[in-house]
Design a protein around this motif. Structure first.
Motif, PDB file in Angstrom:
ATOM      1  N   PRO A 375       0.774  -1.247   0.000  1.00 11.55           N
ATOM      2  CA  PRO A 375       0.000   0.000   0.000  1.00 11.55           C
ATOM      3  C   PRO A 375       0.802   1.293   0.000  1.00 11.55           C
ATOM      4  CG  PRO A 375       0.066  -0.937   2.197  1.00 11.55           C
ATOM      5  CD  PRO A 375       0.742  -1.922   1.320  1.00 11.55           C
ATOM      6  N   VAL A 376       2.076   1.306   0.430  1.00 14.87           N
ATOM      7  CA  VAL A 376       2.802   2.581   0.484  1.00 14.87           C
ATOM      8  C   VAL A 376       3.221   3.004  -0.919  1.00 14.87           C
ATOM      9  CG1 VAL A 376       4.852   3.752   1.361  1.00 14.87           C
ATOM     10  CG2 VAL A 376       3.550   2.244   2.857  1.00 14.87           C
ATOM     11  N   ALA A 377       4.146   2.277  -1.563  1.00 13.93           N
ATOM     12  CA  ALA A 377       4.492   2.459  -2.983  1.00 13.93           C
ATOM     13  C   ALA A 377       4.582   3.930  -3.373  1.00 13.93           C
ATOM     14  CB  ALA A 377       3.472   1.732  -3.851  1.00 13.93           C
ATOM     15  N   SER A 378       5.484   4.675  -2.736  1.00 16.38           N
ATOM     16  CA  SER A 378       5.517   6.128  -2.897  1.00 16.38           C
ATOM     17  C   SER A 378       5.701   6.563  -4.349  1.00 16.38           C
ATOM     18  CB  SER A 378       6.640   6.715  -2.034  1.00 16.38           C
ATOM     19  OG  SER A 378       7.883   6.093  -2.333  1.00 16.38           O
ATOM     20  N   VAL A 379       6.570   5.875  -5.081  1.00 12.43           N
ATOM     21  CA  VAL A 379       6.832   6.257  -6.468  1.00 12.43           C
ATOM     22  C   VAL A 379       5.645   5.883  -7.361  1.00 12.43           C
ATOM     23  CG1 VAL A 379       8.369   5.902  -8.441  1.00 12.43           C
ATOM     24  CG2 VAL A 379       9.309   6.077  -6.135  1.00 12.43           C
ATOM     25  N   LEU A 380       5.086   4.692  -7.156  1.00 13.67           N
ATOM     26  CA  LEU A 380       3.928   4.272  -7.948  1.00 13.67           C
ATOM     27  C   LEU A 380       2.743   5.202  -7.723  1.00 13.67           C
ATOM     28  CD1 LEU A 380       2.723   2.124  -9.859  1.00 13.67           C
ATOM     29  CD2 LEU A 380       1.991   0.859  -7.830  1.00 13.67           C
ATOM     30  N   VAL A 381       2.527   5.616  -6.485  1.00 16.09           N
ATOM     31  CA  VAL A 381       1.419   6.532  -6.180  1.00 16.09           C
ATOM     32  C   VAL A 381       1.609   7.847  -6.929  1.00 16.09           C
ATOM     33  CG1 VAL A 381       0.397   7.945  -4.352  1.00 16.09           C
ATOM     34  CG2 VAL A 381       0.848   5.518  -3.943  1.00 16.09           C
ATOM     35  N   THR A 382       2.837   8.366  -6.940  1.00 10.41           N
ATOM     36  CA  THR A 382       3.108   9.619  -7.652  1.00 10.41           C
ATOM     37  C   THR A 382       2.850   9.458  -9.142  1.00 10.41           C
ATOM     38  OG1 THR A 382       4.841  10.139  -6.036  1.00 10.41           O
ATOM     39  CG2 THR A 382       4.850  11.391  -8.081  1.00 10.41           C
ATOM     40  N   SER A 383       3.298   8.345  -9.715  1.00  4.81           N
ATOM     41  CA  SER A 383       3.096   8.092 -11.136  1.00  4.81           C
ATOM     42  C   SER A 383       1.606   7.968 -11.466  1.00  4.81           C
ATOM     43  CB  SER A 383       3.839   6.819 -11.549  1.00  4.81           C
ATOM     44  OG  SER A 383       3.758   6.608 -12.938  1.00  4.81           O
ATOM     45  N   CYS A 384       0.867   7.255 -10.618  1.00  4.60           N
ATOM     46  CA  CYS A 384      -0.575   7.089 -10.848  1.00  4.60           C
ATOM     47  C   CYS A 384      -1.327   8.414 -10.741  1.00  4.60           C
ATOM     48  CB  CYS A 384      -1.159   6.077  -9.861  1.00  4.60           C
ATOM     49  SG  CYS A 384      -0.679   4.369 -10.186  1.00  4.60           S
ATOM     50  N   SER A 385      -0.868   9.281  -9.846  1.00  2.00           N
ATOM     51  CA  SER A 385      -1.539  10.578  -9.702  1.00  2.00           C
ATOM     52  C   SER A 385      -1.339  11.428 -10.951  1.00  2.00           C
ATOM     53  CB  SER A 385      -1.018  11.310  -8.465  1.00  2.00           C
ATOM     54  OG  SER A 385       0.336  11.687  -8.625  1.00  2.00           O
ATOM     55  N   ILE A 386      -0.181  11.304 -11.589  1.00  2.00           N
ATOM     56  CA  ILE A 386       0.063  12.042 -12.836  1.00  2.00           C
ATOM     57  C   ILE A 386      -0.762  11.445 -13.975  1.00  2.00           C
ATOM     58  CG2 ILE A 386       1.798  12.637 -14.571  1.00  2.00           C
ATOM     59  CD1 ILE A 386       3.878  12.610 -12.281  1.00  2.00           C
ATOM     60  N   ALA A 387      -0.800  10.109 -14.041  1.00  3.14           N
ATOM     61  CA  ALA A 387      -1.514   9.428 -15.122  1.00  3.14           C
ATOM     62  C   ALA A 387      -3.014   9.359 -14.889  1.00  3.14           C
ATOM     63  CB  ALA A 387      -0.970   8.018 -15.294  1.00  3.14           C
ATOM     64  N   LYS A 388      -3.440   9.668 -13.646  1.00  5.84           N
ATOM     65  CA  LYS A 388      -4.859   9.572 -13.271  1.00  5.84           C
ATOM     66  C   LYS A 388      -5.374   8.145 -13.476  1.00  5.84           C
ATOM     67  CE  LYS A 388      -5.957  14.441 -14.173  1.00  5.84           C
ATOM     68  NZ  LYS A 388      -4.536  14.841 -14.326  1.00  5.84           N
ATOM     69  N   THR A 389      -4.629   7.198 -12.949  1.00  2.00           N
ATOM     70  CA  THR A 389      -5.008   5.794 -13.038  1.00  2.00           C
ATOM     71  C   THR A 389      -5.145   5.207 -11.638  1.00  2.00           C
ATOM     72  OG1 THR A 389      -2.671   5.128 -13.172  1.00  2.00           O
ATOM     73  CG2 THR A 389      -3.857   5.441 -15.245  1.00  2.00           C
TER      74      THR A 389
END
Length: 428
Positions: A375-389
Motif C-alpha cells: 500500500p505505500v508504494a511512494s513512487v507508484l502513487v506519484t506516477s498514478c496521480s500524474i496518469a490519473k489511473t
C-alpha cells in the motif's frame, strides 16, 4: 524483551493510526529511553537527535534533492527528454524506451526516484497516452524506471545507509552501476515484448538531423552526470561535495546558459527541496534515538545471536533478510526502512562475513521494489496521480517490471561479483 513486546509494536501501531512515521519512531524511542533511564535518559536522547542529523555525509541529501528540484523547474529535464526521444524513439514501443533512457540520465543527477517520476512523468505520461499507450502501462513503466534513480549513483538511500553503517558512500555508488544498468536493460526488454505483443507502432522514424539538433540543445545538461560522477569517482570530491557541485552546475546551466531559471523559479525549487529535506532529516534524527534505545536493550546482538544459532551461511542469512526487507518495503517509506533495519541487522551481517557494500546494494534494490508495491508504494502513487489511473489496476500491469527488479535483486544477492567487481577493481 520490552523492545520487541512493547516499543516496536507501539511504533507500528502509531504508524497505522496515521501518525507521521518520524513522530511515531521518536515517540516510541522516547518511551523506551524513559523505561530504561527515566527522565535523565532524555538528555542522551536530545544529544542523539542532534548528532543523528548533523553527520557530514548527510549534507549530500538536501543538496541532491535541491539539484533535482532545480532540474524540474528549469528546462534541463525537457531537453534531456527531447534528446533521448530523438536517439531511441524510433524503436518499437519507443516512448517506453525513452522513459527508461531519460530515467538513466536523471538518476545520475538527482538520486531520488520521486524526483525522477515527478520530473519526467509530467511530460512523458501525457505524451504516451496521446500516442495510444494505455494510462496504466504509461504509469507502470514510468514508475519502475524511476526506481533506477536509487540504484544508479548518486543515490540518496545509499548516502543514508552509508552514513548509518559507516560504509564508503563512493564504493556504494560504484557497486550500483552494473545492477542499475542490468535493471534498465531488463525493463527495455519487457517494454519491447509488450510493444510487439500489442502491436504498438513506432512513434517516429530515426532522423539524424533531429538527433544532432537535440544533442546541441541538451549538451550542457548532458555534462551534469559527467561533472558529478566524474568528480566523485575520480577522487576529486566527496559525495557531499559532489552534491554541492550538482547544485552549482544546475544553477549555472539553468540560469546563465539556458537562461530559463529565474529567481522565482529558484525559490520554488528551494521550497520544494526544503520540504523534502525536512521530512528525511526528521526521520534521521528520530531514528538515532531509536538506535540508541535498541543498542542499550541489546536487540541487534540478540537478533544476530538467534540467527547465527540457526545458520552461519551468508546466503541463507541474506535470504531471510530479503524476505524481511520485501515485507517492510510494502509498508514503510525507503528512508524509514533503512533507519529501522540498519542498526538492527548491521551486527548480524558483520558477524556472518557479509560485505557491508554488498548488503547496501541488496538493501537499495529491496527499497526499489518497495517503491512499486502497495500500500505505500511512494513512487507508484506519484506516477498514478500524474496518469490519473487506479493504483491497483496499474500494479497489475507493473508486475512484469517489478519482476525485472526482483530478478536483479536475486542476481545481486547470490552473484556478488555483479555489484562488487568494479569496487574490487578500483578500491581494493
Amino acid at each position: 524483551m520490552m523492545a520487541v513486546s512493547v516499543i516496536l509494536p507501539l511504533m507500528f501501531f502509531l504508524v497505522f493510526m496515521g501518525v507521521p512515521i518520524a513522530v511515531s519512531i521518536g515517540a516510541a524511542a522516547l518511551v523506551g529511553v524513559y523505561s530504561l533511564h527515566g527522565v535523565p535518559g532524555f538528555y542522551n536522547a536530545a544529544l542523539a537527535l542532534f548528532d543523528g542529523a548533523t553527520s557530514f555525509p548527510l549534507i549530500a541529501i538536501p543538496l541532491f534533492i535541491l539539484a533535482g528540484a532545480l532540474m524540474n523547474t528549469s528546462s534541463i529535464s525537457r531537453r534531456l527528454i527531447d534528446f533521448v526521444s530523438a536517439l531511441i524513439g524510433f524503436m518499437r514501443g519507443g516512448l517506453a524506451m525513452v522513459n527508461i533512457g531519460v530515467s538513466l540520465f536523471f538518476a545520475e543527477i538527482s538520486g531520488s526516484a520521486v524526483a525522477d517520476v515527478a520530473a519526467t512523468g509530467s511530460v512523458l505520461i501525457p505524451g504516451m497516452k496521446r500516442k495510444g499507450y494505455k494510462g496504466t502501462f504509461a504509469a507502470a513503466i514510468t514508475s519502475s524506471s524511476a526506481s533506477l534513480a536509487i540504484i544508479i549513483p548518486p543515490s540518496i538511500p545509499m548516502i543514508l545507509y552509508g552514513a548509518l553503517s559507516d560504509t564508503s558512500i563512493v564504493q556504494l555508488f560504484v557497486a550500483g552501476v552494473v545492477p542499475g544498468l542490468l535493471g534498465a536493460f531488463g525493463l527495455m526488454c519487457v517494454s519491447y515484448y509488450f510493444a510487439v505483443k500489442y502491436d504498438i507502432p513506432r512513434d517516429e522514424r530515426f532522423d539524424l538531423a533531429r538527433v544532432r539538433k537535440t544533442f546541441r540543445e541538451a549538451a550542457w545538461a548532458l555534462t551534469l552526470p559527467f561533472i558529478i560522477l566524474g568528480g566523485i569517482f575520480g577522487g576529486l570530491v566527496t559525495a557531499t561535495e559532489g552534491a554541492g557541485l550538482a547544485v552549482v552546475a544546475a544553477v549555472v546551466i539553468g540560469a546563465f546558459i539556458y537562461r530559463e531559471l529565474d529567481f522565482s523559479m529558484f525559490l520554488d525549487a528551494l521550497r520544494e527541496g526544503i520540504n523534502q529535506t525536512a521530512t528525511v532529516m526528521l526521520l534521521v534524527a528520530t531514528s538515532a534515538v531509536l538506535g540508541l534505545y535498541l543498542t542499550e536493550e541489546g536487540l541487534p546482538q540478540m537478533l544476530a545471536a538467534a540467527i547465527t544459532g540457526f545458520t552461519n551461511d551468508p546466503f541463507v542469512v541474506l535470504m531471510l533478510l530479503n524476505v524481511l526487507l520485501l515485507v517492510l518495503g510494502c509498508i514503510l517509506h525507503g528512508a524509514a526502512a533503512i533507519i529501522l533495519v540498519v542498526p538492527i541487522v548491521l551486527p548480524l551481517i558483520q558477524q556472518v562475513g557479509i560485505d557491508p557494500v554488498h548488503f547496501g546494494i541488496i538493501l537499495t534494490l529491496n527499497l526499489a521494489i518497495g517503491q512499486q508495491t502497495p500500500p505505500v508504494a511512494s513512487v507508484l502513487v506519484t506516477s498514478c496521480s500524474i496518469a490519473k489511473t487506479d493504483i491497483w489496476e496499474t500494479t497489475k500491469v507493473n508486475v512484469p517490471f517489478i519482476g525485472v527488479l526482483f530478478a536483479v535483486l536475486m542476481a545481486v544477492t547470490y552473484l556478488p561479483f555483479i555489484p562488487m567487481t568494479l569496487v574490487e577493481f578500483f578500491y581494493r
